[in-house]
Design a protein around this motif. Structure first.
Motif, mmCIF file in Angstrom:
data_model
loop_
_atom_site.group_PDB
_atom_site.id
_atom_site.type_symbol
_atom_site.label_atom_id
_atom_site.label_comp_id
_atom_site.label_asym_id
_atom_site.label_seq_id
_atom_site.Cartn_x
_atom_site.Cartn_y
_atom_site.Cartn_z
ATOM 1 N N LEU A 47 12.158 -25.252 -23.073
ATOM 2 C CA LEU A 47 11.484 -26.518 -23.308
ATOM 3 C C LEU A 47 10.522 -26.783 -22.161
ATOM 4 C CD1 LEU A 47 11.225 -29.223 -24.876
ATOM 5 C CD2 LEU A 47 13.035 -30.112 -23.383
ATOM 6 N N VAL A 48 9.261 -27.029 -22.474
ATOM 7 C CA VAL A 48 8.223 -27.249 -21.461
ATOM 8 C C VAL A 48 7.823 -28.723 -21.492
ATOM 9 C CG1 VAL A 48 5.909 -26.630 -20.677
ATOM 10 C CG2 VAL A 48 7.392 -24.891 -21.710
ATOM 11 N N ALA A 49 7.768 -29.345 -20.298
ATOM 12 C CA ALA A 49 7.312 -30.732 -20.161
ATOM 13 C C ALA A 49 6.034 -30.731 -19.330
ATOM 14 C CB ALA A 49 8.376 -31.590 -19.488
ATOM 15 N N THR A 50 4.974 -31.351 -19.871
ATOM 16 C CA THR A 50 3.657 -31.366 -19.216
ATOM 17 C C THR A 50 3.270 -32.800 -18.906
ATOM 18 O OG1 THR A 50 3.007 -29.430 -20.507
ATOM 19 C CG2 THR A 50 1.255 -30.644 -19.396
ATOM 20 N N ASP A 51 2.716 -33.008 -17.716
ATOM 21 C CA ASP A 51 2.228 -34.325 -17.318
ATOM 22 C C ASP A 51 0.883 -34.557 -18.009
ATOM 23 O OD1 ASP A 51 1.425 -36.652 -16.138
ATOM 24 O OD2 ASP A 51 1.736 -35.979 -14.069
ATOM 25 N N PRO A 52 0.770 -35.547 -18.889
ATOM 26 C CA PRO A 52 -0.512 -35.743 -19.582
ATOM 27 C C PRO A 52 -1.643 -36.136 -18.649
ATOM 28 C CG PRO A 52 1.012 -37.553 -20.029
ATOM 29 C CD PRO A 52 1.796 -36.509 -19.304
ATOM 30 N N ALA A 53 -1.333 -36.789 -17.541
ATOM 31 C CA ALA A 53 -2.378 -37.168 -16.589
ATOM 32 C C ALA A 53 -2.805 -35.987 -15.721
ATOM 33 C CB ALA A 53 -1.896 -38.313 -15.708
ATOM 34 N N ARG A 54 -1.865 -35.061 -15.485
ATOM 35 C CA ARG A 54 -2.162 -33.858 -14.692
ATOM 36 C C ARG A 54 -1.599 -32.663 -15.448
ATOM 37 N NH1 ARG A 54 -0.062 -33.786 -8.913
ATOM 38 N NH2 ARG A 54 1.833 -34.525 -9.958
ATOM 39 N N PRO A 55 -2.358 -32.087 -16.362
ATOM 40 C CA PRO A 55 -1.822 -30.986 -17.181
ATOM 41 C C PRO A 55 -1.355 -29.784 -16.364
ATOM 42 C CG PRO A 55 -3.840 -31.860 -18.126
ATOM 43 C CD PRO A 55 -3.705 -32.489 -16.778
ATOM 44 N N ALA A 56 -1.820 -29.659 -15.115
ATOM 45 C CA ALA A 56 -1.373 -28.537 -14.292
ATOM 46 C C ALA A 56 0.066 -28.721 -13.813
ATOM 47 C CB ALA A 56 -2.297 -28.363 -13.087
ATOM 48 N N ARG A 57 0.568 -29.946 -13.901
ATOM 49 C CA ARG A 57 1.942 -30.223 -13.485
ATOM 50 C C ARG A 57 2.855 -29.978 -14.678
ATOM 51 N NH1 ARG A 57 6.275 -29.992 -11.745
ATOM 52 N NH2 ARG A 57 7.513 -31.623 -10.757
ATOM 53 N N VAL A 58 3.613 -28.859 -14.624
ATOM 54 C CA VAL A 58 4.453 -28.413 -15.727
ATOM 55 C C VAL A 58 5.827 -28.053 -15.193
ATOM 56 C CG1 VAL A 58 4.693 -26.741 -17.602
ATOM 57 C CG2 VAL A 58 2.425 -27.532 -16.931
ATOM 58 N N LEU A 98 9.064 -36.507 -14.818
ATOM 59 C CA LEU A 98 8.252 -35.645 -15.678
ATOM 60 C C LEU A 98 9.043 -35.168 -16.881
ATOM 61 C CD1 LEU A 98 5.699 -34.021 -16.289
ATOM 62 C CD2 LEU A 98 6.544 -32.252 -14.727
ATOM 63 N N LEU A 99 10.319 -34.837 -16.685
ATOM 64 C CA LEU A 99 11.137 -34.376 -17.799
ATOM 65 C C LEU A 99 11.353 -35.481 -18.825
ATOM 66 C CD1 LEU A 99 12.743 -32.004 -18.955
ATOM 67 C CD2 LEU A 99 14.724 -32.832 -17.663
ATOM 68 N N VAL A 142 5.458 -18.521 -18.584
ATOM 69 C CA VAL A 142 5.795 -19.176 -19.838
ATOM 70 C C VAL A 142 4.516 -19.449 -20.611
ATOM 71 C CG1 VAL A 142 6.836 -21.223 -20.901
ATOM 72 C CG2 VAL A 142 7.861 -20.213 -18.844
ATOM 73 N N GLY A 143 4.542 -19.135 -21.901
ATOM 74 C CA GLY A 143 3.447 -19.478 -22.792
ATOM 75 C C GLY A 143 3.839 -20.664 -23.661
ATOM 76 N N TYR A 144 2.918 -21.617 -23.825
ATOM 77 C CA TYR A 144 3.217 -22.821 -24.600
ATOM 78 C C TYR A 144 1.907 -23.394 -25.130
ATOM 79 C CZ TYR A 144 1.608 -25.345 -20.456
ATOM 80 O OH TYR A 144 0.851 -25.828 -19.413
ATOM 81 N N VAL A 145 2.025 -24.418 -25.969
ATOM 82 C CA VAL A 145 0.854 -25.063 -26.564
ATOM 83 C C VAL A 145 0.800 -26.502 -26.062
ATOM 84 C CG1 VAL A 145 -0.259 -25.791 -28.704
ATOM 85 C CG2 VAL A 145 0.947 -23.602 -28.612
ATOM 86 N N PHE A 146 -0.385 -26.901 -25.543
ATOM 87 C CA PHE A 146 -0.573 -28.281 -25.082
ATOM 88 C C PHE A 146 -1.951 -28.751 -25.533
ATOM 89 C CE2 PHE A 146 -2.208 -31.290 -21.884
ATOM 90 C CZ PHE A 146 -1.269 -32.306 -22.018
ATOM 91 N N ALA A 147 -1.995 -29.889 -26.190
ATOM 92 C CA ALA A 147 -3.241 -30.487 -26.696
ATOM 93 C C ALA A 147 -3.994 -29.520 -27.603
ATOM 94 C CB ALA A 147 -4.124 -30.937 -25.536
ATOM 95 N N GLY A 148 -3.247 -28.770 -28.404
ATOM 96 C CA GLY A 148 -3.854 -27.856 -29.361
ATOM 97 C C GLY A 148 -4.330 -26.550 -28.787
ATOM 98 N N ALA A 149 -4.118 -26.309 -27.508
ATOM 99 C CA ALA A 149 -4.570 -25.062 -26.884
ATOM 100 C C ALA A 149 -3.371 -24.316 -26.325
ATOM 101 C CB ALA A 149 -5.575 -25.346 -25.767
ATOM 102 N N ARG A 150 -3.429 -22.990 -26.444
ATOM 103 C CA ARG A 150 -2.353 -22.171 -25.891
ATOM 104 C C ARG A 150 -2.580 -21.983 -24.392
ATOM 105 N NH1 ARG A 150 1.106 -20.250 -29.275
ATOM 106 N NH2 ARG A 150 1.919 -18.883 -27.637
ATOM 107 N N LYS A 151 -1.494 -22.127 -23.639
ATOM 108 C CA LYS A 151 -1.578 -22.035 -22.173
ATOM 109 C C LYS A 151 -0.480 -21.135 -21.657
ATOM 110 C CE LYS A 151 -3.645 -26.612 -21.491
ATOM 111 N NZ LYS A 151 -4.892 -26.095 -20.878
#
Length: 289
Positions: A142-153, A88-89, A114-123
């Motif tokens: 630094l935040v790494a997000t799984d594009p197939a499973r956005p809940a996996r961070v 994932l990293l 942690v607050g971050y931005v993914f796909a144009g939305a703040r999460k």
């Protein structure tokens, strides 16, 4: 000068060898193990008795394999969690994050929000802190997000692994570590009983189980056994476990075969006592008299 045997003395004479035993004297006496009765063992009990002893040893051999499998499974789970977190990293979508909250919980550990931005939305996401890094509100991560499973961070320092899966691995390790020495000890004991039974053979006897107390199905204490051989030799023994013995408590003087001595006794009940096959109770002598 004196010469010959007068100078050096006469040579010492060796005693003559003992005469061979006479055929009429009968066979030589064989030293017996302490606690064994007089007479010869019964050959008919050897096959079923040794078969039951080997089966008991095999059960603990399987337990050894199960303990090794549990420990190996724990490391497999740990390795898979680490591999997934590293993947994932490397391949996740990276973004800049900010620590919003640091929550210390005594038993559950420490979590950071942690607050971050993914796909144009703040999460906002809670991250399980497992590293030695100390966080404060406002720190950048630094935040790494799984594009197939956005809940996996995860962050660069915190794998944020699944706690449920990690707990399964921990319990597998605990179970394997606890079971392994028990299985080794039991396997050795069954091997010793098997060796003792092969050495002594199986002698007919009568056994009374727990004469001073009544065994029930819920009684898991080791039963006391009073073993009486046919020549009058009596042994007080204690069974290794109470499984399958409760139903015999009200039937004194049951006919059995007994093999081994000391801590390596094996009491074999004939077929029909607890099923269609002979039933074996491992035991150890408490007093011999």
């Amino acid at each position: 000068m004196a010469t010959g045997e007068h100078a050096f003395g006469r040579p010492a004479r060796r005693p003559p060898p003992p005469p061979p035993p006479s055929p009429s004297a009968g066979p030589a006496a064989v030293e017996r193990d302490s606690g064994l009765p007089a007479g010869r063992p019964e050959p008919e009990a050897a096959a079923p008795g040794l078969r039951r002893l080997r089966a008991g040893g095999r059960r603990w051999s399987f337990a050894l394999l199960a303990a090794a499998a549990l420990v190996g499974g724990c490391f497999a789970v740990r390795n898979e969690l680490d591999r997934t977190a590293d993947l994932l990293l490397r391949t996740g979508v990276h973004s800049d994050g900010t620590v919003l909250t640091v929550w210390h919980k005594s038993r559950a550990g420490t979590f950071i929000e942690v607050g971050y931005v993914f796909a144009g939305a703040r999460k906002r996401v809670w991250i399980d802190k497992t590293s030695h890094r100390q966080y404060a509100v406002g720190d950048h991560v630094l935040v790494a997000t799984d594009p197939a499973r956005p809940a996996r961070v995860r962050t660069a320092d915190e794998p944020n692994e699944d706690r449920a899966t990690g707990s399964v691995g921990i319990w597998m390790l605990i179970a394997g570590v606890v079971l392994f020495p028990v299985a080794v000890f039991r396997r050795i004991r069954w091997a010793r009983r098997l060796a003792a039974a092969r050495r002594t053979g199986w002698y007919p006897a009568e056994v009374t189980i727990a004469p001073h107390r009544r065994l029930t199905a819920a009684d898991h204490g080791p039963p006391d056994l009073r073993i009486s051989y046919h020549d009058g030799t009596t042994i007080n023994a204690r069974g290794a476990h109470a499984y399958g013995v409760a139903e015999l408590a009200d039937r004194p003087r049951r006919e059995v075969w007994v093999a081994g001595t000391g801590e390596n006794l094996a009491v074999l009940f004939p077929a029909g006592v607890k099923g269609k096959r002979p039933y074996l109770v491992p035991a150890k002598a408490v007093t011999d008299r």
